[in-house]
Design a protein around this motif. Structure first.
Motif, short mmCIF file in Angstrom:
data_model
loop_
_atom_site.label_atom_id
_atom_site.label_comp_id
_atom_site.label_asym_id
_atom_site.label_seq_id
_atom_site.Cartn_x
_atom_site.Cartn_y
_atom_site.Cartn_z
N SER A 154 0.85 -1.19 0.00
CA SER A 154 0.00 0.00 0.00
C SER A 154 0.88 1.24 0.00
O SER A 154 1.45 1.61 1.03
CB SER A 154 -0.93 0.02 1.22
OG SER A 154 -1.59 1.27 1.31
N ASP A 155 0.98 1.89 -1.15
CA ASP A 155 1.79 3.10 -1.18
C ASP A 155 1.06 4.28 -0.53
O ASP A 155 1.70 5.22 -0.09
CB ASP A 155 2.19 3.46 -2.62
CG ASP A 155 3.51 4.21 -2.67
OD1 ASP A 155 4.36 3.98 -1.79
OD2 ASP A 155 3.70 5.03 -3.58
N SER A 156 -0.25 4.22 -0.47
CA SER A 156 -0.99 5.26 0.25
C SER A 156 -0.59 5.26 1.73
O SER A 156 -0.41 6.32 2.34
CB SER A 156 -2.50 5.04 0.12
OG SER A 156 -2.94 5.32 -1.19
N ALA A 157 -0.47 4.06 2.31
CA ALA A 157 -0.06 3.97 3.71
C ALA A 157 1.34 4.52 3.90
O ALA A 157 1.63 5.20 4.89
CB ALA A 157 -0.14 2.52 4.18
N ALA B 216 0.88 15.43 -2.05
CA ALA B 216 0.67 14.01 -1.73
C ALA B 216 0.49 13.20 -3.02
O ALA B 216 1.06 12.11 -3.16
CB ALA B 216 -0.54 13.86 -0.83
N ARG B 217 -0.29 13.73 -3.95
CA ARG B 217 -0.47 13.03 -5.23
C ARG B 217 0.86 12.92 -5.98
O ARG B 217 1.18 11.87 -6.54
CB ARG B 217 -1.50 13.78 -6.09
CG ARG B 217 -2.93 13.73 -5.55
CD ARG B 217 -3.88 14.35 -6.57
NE ARG B 217 -5.26 14.33 -6.11
CZ ARG B 217 -5.87 15.35 -5.53
NH1 ARG B 217 -5.21 16.50 -5.35
NH2 ARG B 217 -7.12 15.26 -5.14
N ARG B 218 1.62 14.02 -5.98
CA ARG B 218 2.92 13.98 -6.66
C ARG B 218 3.85 12.96 -6.00
O ARG B 218 4.64 12.30 -6.69
CB ARG B 218 3.57 15.36 -6.64
CG ARG B 218 2.91 16.38 -7.55
CD ARG B 218 3.80 17.59 -7.76
NE ARG B 218 4.13 18.26 -6.51
CZ ARG B 218 3.40 19.23 -5.96
NH1 ARG B 218 2.29 19.63 -6.55
NH2 ARG B 218 3.78 19.80 -4.83
N GLY B 219 3.76 12.83 -4.68
CA GLY B 219 4.58 11.85 -3.99
C GLY B 219 4.30 10.43 -4.46
O GLY B 219 5.21 9.63 -4.64
N LEU B 220 3.02 10.12 -4.65
CA LEU B 220 2.65 8.79 -5.15
C LEU B 220 3.16 8.60 -6.58
O LEU B 220 3.68 7.53 -6.93
CB LEU B 220 1.14 8.61 -5.11
CG LEU B 220 0.50 8.29 -3.76
CD1 LEU B 220 -1.00 8.12 -3.93
CD2 LEU B 220 1.11 7.04 -3.13
N LEU C 74 -5.26 10.16 -1.97
CA LEU C 74 -4.27 9.10 -2.12
C LEU C 74 -4.89 7.84 -2.72
O LEU C 74 -4.30 7.20 -3.60
CB LEU C 74 -3.63 8.79 -0.77
CG LEU C 74 -2.71 9.88 -0.19
CD1 LEU C 74 -2.26 9.52 1.21
CD2 LEU C 74 -1.50 10.12 -1.09
N ARG C 75 -6.08 7.48 -2.26
CA ARG C 75 -6.74 6.29 -2.81
C ARG C 75 -7.00 6.45 -4.30
O ARG C 75 -6.75 5.53 -5.09
CB ARG C 75 -8.07 6.03 -2.09
CG ARG C 75 -7.94 5.40 -0.72
CD ARG C 75 -9.28 4.83 -0.25
NE ARG C 75 -10.31 5.85 -0.23
CZ ARG C 75 -10.61 6.58 0.85
NH1 ARG C 75 -9.94 6.42 1.98
NH2 ARG C 75 -11.58 7.49 0.80
N GLU C 76 -7.50 7.61 -4.69
CA GLU C 76 -7.82 7.84 -6.10
C GLU C 76 -6.56 7.80 -6.96
O GLU C 76 -6.56 7.22 -8.04
CB GLU C 76 -8.53 9.20 -6.23
CG GLU C 76 -8.97 9.55 -7.65
CD GLU C 76 -7.89 10.24 -8.46
OE1 GLU C 76 -7.92 10.12 -9.71
OE2 GLU C 76 -7.00 10.88 -7.86
#
Length: 263
Positions: free
Chosen positions: A105-108, A149-153, A242-244
């Protein structure tokens, strides 16, 4: 004699705990945790490469460092992809075994990283203090930057893909260990790590049953960032973002080649 190894990981994957345990059990000197960070043992090589792009000098420096050591933990997202490729080639040539430590889980992972970045709590003691301050009303946390946060993912996904392609291009199949396999269920995690220790021929591998130091390390690890997340004013929006984003970035170290982004 233990097998030399390099742990390829990302920030906030539990790498510090696992690497410390394996390095402690190793019979060889270690280059330590993230030695290419600017303020650490091989930081000079990293900074010089950024300035000069001199691959020959980088190779020579890495080769010299490897000659007197047998382990390291390396956060591959913190250095240029080309440095990773050269490090991969030199560790392979020196007989080092590559280990991947990542989170399913990369969101976690991002939630843990964002919490640390917002609060400065990079360990349990500091996290405990943040929780006490928030509970007492002495501290209010700022909202998380959803776009960051989106860019981090996206960055994590891109760097994983680059590393996977580098391994594939060189015919390498690294050992893969997932955070969830080690930390989510302690009993199973102990067995997973014990098996890894045996195959690396580390100290204590011949003991009957898992080394008791494994359970002690796993039980004392982590800072439980979830305790802090409830004090983020936009935690619901952060989780949703993050989930999206993660749903559009499929990746698995055990399913090659990685798929492209969706949507």
């Amino acid at each position: 004699m233990s097998v030399p190894f390099i742990i390829w990981t990302l920030q906030r994957t539990g790498g510090t705990t696992l690497a410390h345990l394996l390095i402690t059990l190793s019979q060889a000197p270690s280059l330590g945790h993230e030695p290419f960070n600017p303020d650490r043992r091989l930081g000079g090589l990293h900074k010089a490469f950024l300035q000069t792009q001199d691959e020959a000098a980088l190779r020579a420096g890495i080769r010299e460092a490897l000659s007197g050591a047998g382990s390291m933990k390396h956060c591959h997202e913190l250095v240029p992809p080309r440095l990773n490729e050269i490090l991969m080639e030199e560790t392979t040539a020196a007989g080092w075994r590559p280990l991947i430590l990542d989170r399913q889980s990369d969101s976690a992972r991002m939630l843990s990283l964002i919490t640390a970045q917002l609060t400065g709590a990079w360990g349990r003691a500091l996290a405990d203090q943040v929780v006490r301050d928030c509970e007492a009303g002495l501290r209010s946390l700022p909202p998380a930057d959803l776009e960051a946060a989106r860019r981090g993912l996206w960055n994590g996904w891109q760097r994983r893909c680059q590393l996977a392609e580098a391994f594939k291009a060189r015919g390498l199949c690294p050992e893969v260990v997932l955070f969830e396999e080690v930390y989510d269920t302690p009993a199973e995690g102990v067995l997973r790590v014990a098996d890894l220790i045996a195959r690396l021929a580390l100290s204590g591998a011949a003991r009957p049953g898992p080394d008791p130091r494994i359970r002690a390390a796993l039980e004392s690890s982590g800072q439980d960032s979830g305790r802090i997340l409830e004090y983020l004013p936009n935690i619901a929006g952060l989780r949703a973002a993050l989930r999206e984003t993660e749903a559009r970035l499929p990746f698995s170290w055990r399913a090659r080649p990685p798929a492209g982004p969706r949507g």
